[in-house]
Design a protein around this motif. Structure first.
Motif, PDB file in Angstrom:
ATOM      1  N   PRO A 187       0.787  -1.241   0.000  1.00  0.00           N
ATOM      2  CA  PRO A 187       0.000   0.000   0.000  1.00  0.00           C
ATOM      3  C   PRO A 187       0.813   1.281   0.000  1.00  0.00           C
ATOM      4  N   GLU A 188       1.992   1.250   0.602  1.00  0.00           N
ATOM      5  CA  GLU A 188       2.820   2.458   0.623  1.00  0.00           C
ATOM      6  C   GLU A 188       3.390   2.781  -0.751  1.00  0.00           C
ATOM      7  N   ASN A 189       3.262   1.849  -1.697  1.00  0.00           N
ATOM      8  CA  ASN A 189       3.811   2.045  -3.041  1.00  0.00           C
ATOM      9  C   ASN A 189       2.774   2.510  -4.058  1.00  0.00           C
ATOM     10  N   PHE A 190       1.558   2.803  -3.603  1.00  0.00           N
ATOM     11  CA  PHE A 190       0.534   3.257  -4.539  1.00  0.00           C
ATOM     12  C   PHE A 190       0.998   4.545  -5.230  1.00  0.00           C
ATOM     13  N   LYS A 191       0.904   4.565  -6.557  1.00  0.00           N
ATOM     14  CA  LYS A 191       1.358   5.712  -7.344  1.00  0.00           C
ATOM     15  C   LYS A 191       0.179   6.623  -7.695  1.00  0.00           C
ATOM     16  N   VAL A 192       0.256   7.846  -7.229  1.00  0.00           N
ATOM     17  CA  VAL A 192      -0.784   8.826  -7.542  1.00  0.00           C
ATOM     18  C   VAL A 192      -0.258   9.755  -8.632  1.00  0.00           C
ATOM     19  N   SER A 193      -0.779   9.621  -9.835  1.00  0.00           N
ATOM     20  CA  SER A 193      -0.357  10.480 -10.937  1.00  0.00           C
ATOM     21  C   SER A 193      -0.890  11.890 -10.731  1.00  0.00           C
ATOM     22  N   LYS A 194      -0.377  12.826 -11.506  1.00  0.00           N
ATOM     23  CA  LYS A 194      -0.851  14.215 -11.406  1.00  0.00           C
ATOM     24  C   LYS A 194      -2.342  14.304 -11.722  1.00  0.00           C
ATOM     25  N   SER A 195      -2.776  13.561 -12.738  1.00  0.00           N
ATOM     26  CA  SER A 195      -4.193  13.614 -13.120  1.00  0.00           C
ATOM     27  C   SER A 195      -5.071  12.992 -12.038  1.00  0.00           C
ATOM     28  N   LEU A 196      -4.605  11.886 -11.436  1.00  0.00           N
ATOM     29  CA  LEU A 196      -5.382  11.269 -10.372  1.00  0.00           C
ATOM     30  C   LEU A 196      -5.412  12.170  -9.143  1.00  0.00           C
ATOM     31  N   ARG A 197      -4.295  12.816  -8.832  1.00  0.00           N
ATOM     32  CA  ARG A 197      -4.261  13.744  -7.704  1.00  0.00           C
ATOM     33  C   ARG A 197      -5.261  14.877  -7.921  1.00  0.00           C
ATOM     34  N   ILE A 255      -2.052  -5.776  -0.765  1.00  0.00           N
ATOM     35  CA  ILE A 255      -3.280  -6.124  -1.476  1.00  0.00           C
ATOM     36  C   ILE A 255      -2.901  -7.160  -2.525  1.00  0.00           C
ATOM     37  N   ASP A 256      -3.518  -8.315  -2.477  1.00  0.00           N
ATOM     38  CA  ASP A 256      -3.256  -9.359  -3.461  1.00  0.00           C
ATOM     39  C   ASP A 256      -4.018  -9.029  -4.740  1.00  0.00           C
ATOM     40  N   CYS A 257      -3.289  -8.814  -5.820  1.00  0.00           N
ATOM     41  CA  CYS A 257      -3.901  -8.504  -7.124  1.00  0.00           C
ATOM     42  C   CYS A 257      -3.900  -9.717  -8.048  1.00  0.00           C
ATOM     43  N   GLN A 258      -3.382 -10.832  -7.554  1.00  0.00           N
ATOM     44  CA  GLN A 258      -3.423 -12.138  -8.204  1.00  0.00           C
ATOM     45  C   GLN A 258      -2.503 -12.267  -9.419  1.00  0.00           C
ATOM     46  N   ILE A 259      -2.925 -11.766 -10.581  1.00  0.00           N
ATOM     47  CA  ILE A 259      -2.121 -11.949 -11.789  1.00  0.00           C
ATOM     48  C   ILE A 259      -1.786 -10.593 -12.414  1.00  0.00           C
ATOM     49  N   TYR A 260      -0.769 -10.603 -13.271  1.00  0.00           N
ATOM     50  CA  TYR A 260      -0.271  -9.355 -13.853  1.00  0.00           C
ATOM     51  C   TYR A 260      -1.368  -8.581 -14.581  1.00  0.00           C
ATOM     52  N   ASN A 261      -1.353  -7.287 -14.351  1.00  0.00           N
ATOM     53  CA  ASN A 261      -2.281  -6.378 -14.998  1.00  0.00           C
ATOM     54  C   ASN A 261      -1.553  -5.053 -15.195  1.00  0.00           C
ATOM     55  N   ALA A 262      -1.432  -4.616 -16.444  1.00  0.00           N
ATOM     56  CA  ALA A 262      -0.662  -3.405 -16.744  1.00  0.00           C
ATOM     57  C   ALA A 262      -1.264  -2.175 -16.061  1.00  0.00           C
ATOM     58  N   HIS A 263      -2.581  -2.113 -15.977  1.00  0.00           N
ATOM     59  CA  HIS A 263      -3.247  -0.979 -15.336  1.00  0.00           C
ATOM     60  C   HIS A 263      -2.862  -0.912 -13.857  1.00  0.00           C
ATOM     61  N   LEU A 264      -2.885  -2.057 -13.176  1.00  0.00           N
ATOM     62  CA  LEU A 264      -2.521  -2.081 -11.757  1.00  0.00           C
ATOM     63  C   LEU A 264      -1.033  -1.795 -11.571  1.00  0.00           C
ATOM     64  N   GLU A 265      -0.220  -2.243 -12.526  1.00  0.00           N
ATOM     65  CA  GLU A 265       1.214  -1.940 -12.445  1.00  0.00           C
ATOM     66  C   GLU A 265       1.436  -0.428 -12.493  1.00  0.00           C
ATOM     67  N   SER A 266       0.646   0.270 -13.310  1.00  0.00           N
ATOM     68  CA  SER A 266       0.796   1.722 -13.411  1.00  0.00           C
ATOM     69  C   SER A 266       0.421   2.422 -12.108  1.00  0.00           C
ATOM     70  N   LEU A 267      -0.339   1.718 -11.260  1.00  0.00           N
ATOM     71  CA  LEU A 267      -0.747   2.284  -9.977  1.00  0.00           C
ATOM     72  C   LEU A 267       0.165   1.838  -8.833  1.00  0.00           C
ATOM     73  N   GLY A 268       1.201   1.075  -9.157  1.00  0.00           N
ATOM     74  CA  GLY A 268       2.182   0.709  -8.144  1.00  0.00           C
ATOM     75  C   GLY A 268       2.262  -0.759  -7.801  1.00  0.00           C
ATOM     76  N   ALA A 269       1.375  -1.574  -8.365  1.00  0.00           N
ATOM     77  CA  ALA A 269       1.430  -3.010  -8.091  1.00  0.00           C
ATOM     78  C   ALA A 269       2.654  -3.621  -8.765  1.00  0.00           C
ATOM     79  N   GLU A 270       3.107  -4.733  -8.228  1.00  0.00           N
ATOM     80  CA  GLU A 270       4.310  -5.383  -8.757  1.00  0.00           C
ATOM     81  C   GLU A 270       4.191  -6.894  -8.635  1.00  0.00           C
ATOM     82  N   GLU A 271       4.999  -7.601  -9.397  1.00  0.00           N
ATOM     83  CA  GLU A 271       5.039  -9.057  -9.322  1.00  0.00           C
ATOM     84  C   GLU A 271       6.123  -9.501  -8.350  1.00  0.00           C
ATOM     85  N   ILE A 272       5.783 -10.475  -7.521  1.00  0.00           N
ATOM     86  CA  ILE A 272       6.767 -11.085  -6.628  1.00  0.00           C
ATOM     87  C   ILE A 272       6.693 -12.597  -6.799  1.00  0.00           C
TER      88      ILE A 272
END
Length: 222
Positions: free
Chosen positions: A64-74, A185-202
């Protein structure tokens, strides 16, 4: 490949196939679903398929601390054009997640049976929804399974009827779990949209290790 019967059991999540498929069969009872999520396993199948259980490697998560807030989202967040609620209309959220089509998606895996099961989970206190409202109309949201004892939220799906609505829901979810000191937050499988918001694969081993880490009980006020 494993086949699940009526017995409340799953194989070791590490025994999944290369594409992440672990087992086939069983049922979608509240007890089995909770057992699955606590084990790092989730169901994912379509209407014409048997119940399929997954444990992919790698695993998509958002710390959660890695959530990316873009300028447009802010800018959207600061505009206060949306009203945010939790658990005010779980059934409408999951219905919209099932029916609102996404780009490149022809159908849905959120079958009627799946909807009924997660609604039962919600009524039992194990699933939550985030709603996004504009002018008193539900325009976005998400839902998932809340593993409060493990300090993990398992995101299932989200929808958006207007620009940024699902992003706003995801932002408020990340703030919610951050305040509760959740691990991820478990996002399960790769999703480019979620990656843009800070999610990552481990790696799956890392995912399972964090999932199963003991957490200190919350202290209660005297």
């Amino acid at each position: 490949m494993h086949f699940v019967t009526d017995k409340l059991w799953f194989p070791n999540p590490k025994e999944a196939t290369e594409d992440g498929l672990l087992a086939i069969g069983g049922d979608l009872s509240v007890e089995r679903l909770l057992f699955a999520y606590h084990s790092g396993i989730f169901p994912w199948f379509e209407d014409d398929q048997p119940i399929l259980w997954w444990s992919p490697d790698p695993r998509m998560v958002l710390f959660p601390e890695n959530f990316k807030v873009s300028k447009s989202l802010r800018k959207t967040l600061n505009s206060e054009k949306f009203k945010i609620t939790f658990n005010q209309n779980f059934e409408e959220v999951i219905k919209n997640c099932a029916t609102v089509l996404r780009k490149g998606q022809a159908g849905t895996w959120i079958t009627a049976e799946m909807q009924n099961t997660y609604i039962a989970l919600h009524k039992a206190g194990h699933a939550i929804s985030v709603e996004v409202w504009k002018n008193d109309k539900l325009v976005g949201g998400l839902y998932g399974v809340d593993l409060s004892q493990k300090k993990v939220f398992c995101g299932e799906s989200m929808f958006s009827l207007v620009s940024d609505a699902s992003k706003v829901a995801f932002f408020y979810l990340s703030e919610y779990v951050k305040l509760k000191n959740y691990k991820f937050i478990d996002c399960q499988i790769y999703n480019a949209h979620l990656e843009s918001l800070g999610a990552e694969e481990i790696e799956r081993d890392t995912f399972l290790a964090i999932l199963n880490q003991e957490t200190a009980p919350e202290s209660s006020a005297d």
